[in-house]
Scaffold this active site. Structure first.
Site, PDB file in Angstrom:
ATOM      1  N   LYS A   1      41.506  34.248  46.419  1.00 30.28           N
ATOM      2  CA  LYS A   1      40.770  35.507  46.235  1.00 30.28           C
ATOM      3  C   LYS A   1      40.498  36.030  47.617  1.00 30.28           C
ATOM      4  CE  LYS A   1      40.303  37.123  42.918  1.00 30.28           C
ATOM      5  NZ  LYS A   1      41.261  37.948  42.130  1.00 30.28           N
TER       6      LYS A   1
ATOM      7  N   HIS B   1      47.950  28.849  48.880  1.00 31.19           N
ATOM      8  CA  HIS B   1      46.559  28.908  49.332  1.00 31.19           C
ATOM      9  C   HIS B   1      46.228  27.707  50.221  1.00 31.19           C
ATOM     10  CE1 HIS B   1      45.785  32.193  46.671  1.00 31.19           C
ATOM     11  NE2 HIS B   1      45.866  31.494  45.558  1.00 31.19           N
TER      12      HIS B   1
ATOM     13  N   SER C   1      34.562  37.668  44.743  1.00 37.61           N
ATOM     14  CA  SER C   1      35.813  37.682  43.994  1.00 37.61           C
ATOM     15  C   SER C   1      36.126  36.304  43.415  1.00 37.61           C
ATOM     16  CB  SER C   1      36.941  38.144  44.919  1.00 37.61           C
ATOM     17  OG  SER C   1      38.088  38.491  44.184  1.00 37.61           O
TER      18      SER C   1
END
Length: 253
Positions: free
Chosen positions: A48, A66, A96
């Site tokens: 995010k 990620h 987020s």
């Protein structure tokens, strides 16, 4: 948190010093053994901001991850792949990420926003500490094969950032190409695109009844979620964590 600590750590566990989803790390041998190709382009974000399928893809491949730099498969460094790291200010990331947690039925309930922020500050969320993540990749960006991009810069002047990206990829940034990229990567365009908004995923994997995967695409939404007290606490912690880094973020534009 809105769930018990044992339940939380049944889903997530420490993996080489980074909190990770246990479902992901059980296949770590496949990840670690991943064979990069010299023309692979790696795009990295903190959350995010499919290993098997990648093996079958034709070159050049775009690989998204990620992972913090220390967990990245070694072959990406060995093959001298180009990498793009996109980062976003910590407060907007926390907001987020909180909504993302709410959307994943298999994840433990994150509790209140302030409870989630406590976990976020301590790095007790999947992929670990935001601070460690961005600082480690900031160090890697000394390598000319690594391009570090700020989400806030993209919001402020997308054309400038697109040209920077095209030049990094050693392409000619023609007006037509730049305009096409800007059009297809606009927030509204991606929010409406099933290949980027994740609406094709079944409800039991990601529930869009809770929130949309792409919510607002703005900078400064944290002001609608952080209380004055939480913001002050976060700022103190942030200063302590980032005091030795030259990395600077903007929390509003």
């Amino acid at each position: 948190m809105g769930t018990s600590e044992p339940e939380y750590y049944e889903t997530f566990g420490d993996f080489h010093g980074v909190l990770m989803d246990r479902q992901f790390t059980k296949d770590w041998d496949d990840v670690e053994a991943f064979s990069a190709r010299p023309d692979d382009l790696l795009i990295v974000t903190y959350p995010k901001s499919g290993v098997r399928q990648l093996k079958e893809m034709e070159s050049p491949r775009i690989v998204k991850t990620h992972l913090p730099s220390k967990l990245l498969p070694a072959s990406f460094w060995e093959k001298n792949c180009k990498m793009i790291y996109l980062c976003r200010n910590a407060k907007d990331v926390a907001v987020s990420y909180y909504y993302f947690f709410l959307m994943i039925p298999s994840y433990p309930k994150p509790g209140s926003f302030s409870e989630f922020v406590e976990k976020f500050m301590q790095g007790q969320v999947p992929y670990g500490s935001w601070y460690d993540h961005v600082k480690s990749w900031w160090e890697k960006s000394k390598n000319p094969r690594v391009l570090f991009i700020f989400y806030e810069d993209m919001i402020e002047d997308i054309r400038k950032e697109v040209i920077k990206l095209i030049e990094f990829l050693e392409r000619k940034p023609s007006e037509e190409l730049v305009n096409k990229i800007i059009q297809h990567t606009s927030f509204q365009e991606m929010k409406n695109n099933p290949s980027t908004n994740y609406t094709t995923l079944p409800e039991e994997i990601m529930s869009h009844k809770v929130s949309s995967f792409m919510r607002k695409g703005i900078t400064g939404d944290w002001k609608n979620h952080f209380t004055v007290a939480l913001n002050e606490k976060f700022d103190m912690h942030y200063e302590q964590q980032m005091k030795d880094s030259t990395l600077k973020f903007r929390t509003e534009i």
